[in-house]
Design an enzyme around this catalytic site. Structure first.
Site, short mmCIF file in Angstrom:
data_model
loop_
_atom_site.label_atom_id
_atom_site.label_comp_id
_atom_site.label_asym_id
_atom_site.label_seq_id
_atom_site.Cartn_x
_atom_site.Cartn_y
_atom_site.Cartn_z
N ALA A 57 0.82 -1.21 0.00
CA ALA A 57 0.00 0.00 0.00
C ALA A 57 0.86 1.26 0.00
CB ALA A 57 -0.93 -0.01 1.22
N GLU A 58 1.86 1.31 0.86
CA GLU A 58 2.69 2.52 0.92
C GLU A 58 3.50 2.71 -0.36
OE1 GLU A 58 5.38 5.24 3.83
OE2 GLU A 58 4.39 3.45 4.64
N THR A 59 3.95 1.63 -0.95
CA THR A 59 4.69 1.73 -2.21
C THR A 59 3.82 2.33 -3.30
OG1 THR A 59 6.09 -0.17 -1.61
CG2 THR A 59 5.94 0.38 -3.95
#
Length: 136
Positions: A57-59
């Protein structure tokens, strides 16, 4: 990794993302899509690790924020808040994350990331907020 994205950025998931097998399939400021295998990214009970979903998700959300920031002269995105709700456990297969913008401002960008399994069932819903900074 994809080179199809417009702009001066390189969409490389980085050392952690590469180790986890993240592959970016599509990338625009409006939509970032990537995949990650479940195998190799599990917790001791054999289920997809929640932290692995958070990394995916953060990527993806960060890539969207960087692309948006690049259009306004703020190409550096620093994550300041990440939350994730895990809906379903997985033991095998591939997960696909799709990041779409919730807010794209001059200093803050927020993306919702929906992660699904091979059948299209929702596994995780995440939200990432990034601070946008100028280079240098």
């Amino acid at each position: 990794m994809t080179d199809a994205a417009p702009g001066p950025y390189r969409l490389d998931p980085g050392a952690l993302g590469n180790r986890m097998g993240i592959v970016v399939l599509e990338a625009t400021p409006e939509r970032v899509v990537g995949t990650m295998p479940v195998e190799g990214n599990t917790q001791p009970m054999g289920l997809l690790h929640g932290g692995a979903s958070a990394v995916l998700a953060e990527t993806l959300g960060s890539f969207g924020a960087v692309m948006h920031g690049s259009t306004i002269g703020r190409p550096l995105a620093v994550g300041v808040d990440l939350n994730a709700t895990h809906h379903k456990g997985l033991r095998a297969g591939t997960v696909t994350g799709v990041a779409t913008p919730v807010h794209r401002g001059g200093t803050i960008a927020t993306y919702e990331i929906v992660i699904t399994d091979d059948k299209g069932d929702r596994v995780c819903t995440a939200r990432l907020t990034c601070l946008l900074r100028a280079a240098g």
